[in-house]
Scaffold this motif. Structure first.
Motif, PDB file in Angstrom:
ATOM      1  N   VAL A 102       0.749  -1.352  -0.052  1.00  0.00           N
ATOM      2  CA  VAL A 102      -0.128   0.109   0.028  1.00  0.00           C
ATOM      3  C   VAL A 102       0.794   1.317   0.108  1.00  0.00           C
ATOM      4  N   SER A 103       1.916   1.370   0.671  1.00  0.00           N
ATOM      5  CA  SER A 103       2.649   2.393   0.814  1.00  0.00           C
ATOM      6  C   SER A 103       3.496   2.685  -0.291  1.00  0.00           C
ATOM      7  N   VAL A 104       3.994   1.490  -1.093  1.00  0.00           N
ATOM      8  CA  VAL A 104       4.700   1.772  -2.210  1.00  0.00           C
ATOM      9  C   VAL A 104       3.627   2.341  -3.317  1.00  0.00           C
ATOM     10  N   ALA A 105       2.400   1.472  -3.461  1.00  0.00           N
ATOM     11  CA  ALA A 105       1.574   2.274  -4.382  1.00  0.00           C
ATOM     12  C   ALA A 105       0.991   3.668  -4.166  1.00  0.00           C
ATOM     13  N   GLU A 106       1.105   3.962  -3.167  1.00  0.00           N
ATOM     14  CA  GLU A 106       0.738   5.271  -2.537  1.00  0.00           C
ATOM     15  C   GLU A 106       2.031   6.324  -3.068  1.00  0.00           C
ATOM     16  N   ASN A 107       3.195   5.900  -3.000  1.00  0.00           N
ATOM     17  CA  ASN A 107       4.189   6.610  -3.215  1.00  0.00           C
ATOM     18  C   ASN A 107       4.316   6.861  -4.851  1.00  0.00           C
ATOM     19  N   ALA A 108       4.099   5.826  -5.546  1.00  0.00           N
ATOM     20  CA  ALA A 108       4.257   5.693  -7.173  1.00  0.00           C
ATOM     21  C   ALA A 108       2.971   6.522  -7.576  1.00  0.00           C
ATOM     22  N   ALA A 109       2.145   6.666  -7.017  1.00  0.00           N
ATOM     23  CA  ALA A 109       0.888   7.655  -7.073  1.00  0.00           C
ATOM     24  C   ALA A 109       1.290   8.882  -6.996  1.00  0.00           C
ATOM     25  N   LYS A 110       2.001   9.245  -5.926  1.00  0.00           N
ATOM     26  CA  LYS A 110       2.909  10.664  -5.697  1.00  0.00           C
ATOM     27  C   LYS A 110       3.579  11.094  -7.022  1.00  0.00           C
ATOM     28  N   VAL A 111       4.265  10.164  -7.437  1.00  0.00           N
ATOM     29  CA  VAL A 111       5.432  10.371  -8.600  1.00  0.00           C
ATOM     30  C   VAL A 111       4.359  10.789  -9.790  1.00  0.00           C
ATOM     31  N   LEU A 112       3.210  10.026 -10.083  1.00  0.00           N
ATOM     32  CA  LEU A 112       2.260  10.279 -11.086  1.00  0.00           C
ATOM     33  C   LEU A 112       1.912  11.648 -11.013  1.00  0.00           C
ATOM     34  N   GLU A 113       1.290  12.003  -9.950  1.00  0.00           N
ATOM     35  CA  GLU A 113       0.745  13.168  -9.575  1.00  0.00           C
ATOM     36  C   GLU A 113       1.617  14.366  -9.901  1.00  0.00           C
ATOM     37  N   LYS A 114       2.776  14.225  -9.471  1.00  0.00           N
ATOM     38  CA  LYS A 114       3.894  15.321  -9.564  1.00  0.00           C
ATOM     39  C   LYS A 114       4.188  15.434 -11.093  1.00  0.00           C
ATOM     40  N   ALA A 115       3.969  14.538 -11.723  1.00  0.00           N
ATOM     41  CA  ALA A 115       4.075  14.358 -13.368  1.00  0.00           C
ATOM     42  C   ALA A 115       2.792  15.602 -13.943  1.00  0.00           C
ATOM     43  N   ARG A 116       1.898  14.900 -13.510  1.00  0.00           N
ATOM     44  CA  ARG A 116       0.456  15.720 -13.804  1.00  0.00           C
ATOM     45  C   ARG A 116       0.678  17.229 -13.507  1.00  0.00           C
ATOM     46  N   LEU A 117       1.212  17.484 -12.277  1.00  0.00           N
ATOM     47  CA  LEU A 117       1.371  19.191 -11.826  1.00  0.00           C
ATOM     48  C   LEU A 117       2.213  19.441 -12.922  1.00  0.00           C
ATOM     49  N   VAL A 118       3.341  18.883 -13.140  1.00  0.00           N
ATOM     50  CA  VAL A 118       4.584  19.526 -14.146  1.00  0.00           C
ATOM     51  C   VAL A 118       3.685  19.921 -15.392  1.00  0.00           C
ATOM     52  N   VAL A 119       3.247  18.713 -15.793  1.00  0.00           N
ATOM     53  CA  VAL A 119       2.584  19.081 -17.416  1.00  0.00           C
ATOM     54  C   VAL A 119       1.453  20.301 -17.462  1.00  0.00           C
ATOM     55  N   ASP A 120       0.718  20.111 -16.282  1.00  0.00           N
ATOM     56  CA  ASP A 120      -0.448  21.286 -16.227  1.00  0.00           C
ATOM     57  C   ASP A 120      -0.068  22.480 -15.892  1.00  0.00           C
ATOM     58  N   SER A 121       1.348  22.778 -15.426  1.00  0.00           N
ATOM     59  CA  SER A 121       1.813  24.133 -15.057  1.00  0.00           C
ATOM     60  C   SER A 121       2.428  24.628 -16.395  1.00  0.00           C
ATOM     61  N   LYS A 122       2.724  23.808 -17.308  1.00  0.00           N
ATOM     62  CA  LYS A 122       3.275  24.198 -18.869  1.00  0.00           C
ATOM     63  C   LYS A 122       2.300  24.285 -19.863  1.00  0.00           C
ATOM     64  N   TYR A 123       1.412  23.402 -19.593  1.00  0.00           N
ATOM     65  CA  TYR A 123       0.278  23.357 -20.648  1.00  0.00           C
ATOM     66  C   TYR A 123      -1.053  23.049 -19.963  1.00  0.00           C
ATOM     67  N   PRO A 124      -1.492  24.456 -19.376  1.00  0.00           N
ATOM     68  CA  PRO A 124      -2.822  24.246 -18.721  1.00  0.00           C
ATOM     69  C   PRO A 124      -4.149  23.676 -19.707  1.00  0.00           C
ATOM     70  N   GLY A 125      -4.859  23.136 -19.406  1.00  0.00           N
ATOM     71  CA  GLY A 125      -6.044  22.629 -20.124  1.00  0.00           C
ATOM     72  C   GLY A 125      -5.583  21.414 -21.001  1.00  0.00           C
ATOM     73  N   ASN A 126      -4.345  20.872 -21.160  1.00  0.00           N
ATOM     74  CA  ASN A 126      -3.970  19.930 -21.952  1.00  0.00           C
ATOM     75  C   ASN A 126      -4.572  18.701 -21.644  1.00  0.00           C
ATOM     76  N   THR A 127      -4.497  17.679 -22.810  1.00  0.00           N
ATOM     77  CA  THR A 127      -5.200  16.408 -22.815  1.00  0.00           C
ATOM     78  C   THR A 127      -4.468  15.203 -22.452  1.00  0.00           C
ATOM     79  N   CYS A 128      -3.309  15.572 -21.662  1.00  0.00           N
ATOM     80  CA  CYS A 128      -2.312  14.266 -21.409  1.00  0.00           C
ATOM     81  C   CYS A 128      -3.074  13.256 -20.513  1.00  0.00           C
ATOM     82  N   GLN A 129      -2.612  11.962 -20.804  1.00  0.00           N
ATOM     83  CA  GLN A 129      -3.428  10.897 -19.977  1.00  0.00           C
ATOM     84  C   GLN A 129      -2.189  10.565 -18.998  1.00  0.00           C
ATOM     85  N   TYR A 130      -2.620   9.950 -18.015  1.00  0.00           N
ATOM     86  CA  TYR A 130      -1.891   9.435 -16.938  1.00  0.00           C
ATOM     87  C   TYR A 130      -2.022   7.869 -16.395  1.00  0.00           C
TER      88      TYR A 130
END
Length: 171
Positions: A102-130
């Motif tokens: 569970v903790s590993v999955a939570e941490n992997a999800a944090k990595v993916l969420e950070k990726a989303r935040l980085v993409v969104d900060s550069k391209y607001p309203g983008n259609t990137c899938q995660y």
């Protein structure tokens, strides 16, 4: 038409590390290469696998393997992106990290969420899938391999069998 760009961010499973000789499997054999073949020329698979990469843990002298710390520069290097796939967690089962599935999955999800935040900060309203991908179960061969000393044998194998439902919950 522009190719769809998919970043695959992972560890030695993505890198294609060969335990038998320490080299890499050929590109067409590694799972990102198989994805490239299946998807065809309309897609570009960007393979970002690093042996020993963890979700968010530092090991002395190997801090560069921290997946959470490196995801932002990695994403910024490859923008724009149409999809980001994260498959991390096997190395988090090293004995010194004392992690549950569970903790590993939570941490992997944090990595993916950070990726989303980085993409969104550069391209607001983008259609990137995660996509959050559960690592494969660790098999008994691990107990005989060169990195067995880093893990806790049968406990590691058992914990890895819990990955799929834990990752599904986070996804």
């Amino acid at each position: 038409m522009d190719k769809k760009r998919i970043l695959i961010y992972g560890d030695s499973n993505t890198h294609g590390f060969r335990v038998d000789n320490g080299l890499r499997f050929p590109k067409e054999v590694r799972w990102p290469g198989v994805c490239q073949h299946i998807l065809g020329d309309d897609y570009e698979i960007l393979e970002e696998g690093l042996n020993g990469r963890t979700t968010c843990h530092d090991e002395f002298g190997m801090e560069f393997r921290n997946g959470l710390a490196y995801i932002e520069p990695c994403i910024r290097t490859h923008l724009p992106l149409d999809a980001v796939c994260v498959m991390l967690g096997s190395n988090d089962l090293k004995a010194n990290f004392r992690q549950t599935a569970v903790s590993v999955a939570e941490n992997a999800a944090k990595v993916l969420e950070k990726a989303r935040l980085v993409v969104d900060s550069k391209y607001p309203g983008n259609t990137c899938q995660y996509v959050l991908i559960s690592p494969p179960e660790i098999g008994p061969d691990m107990l005989l391999g060169p990195f067995a000393w880093d893990f806790e044998g049968q406990k590691t194998i058992a914990t890895s069998k819990e990955f799929a439902p834990a990752f599904a919950q986070q996804a």
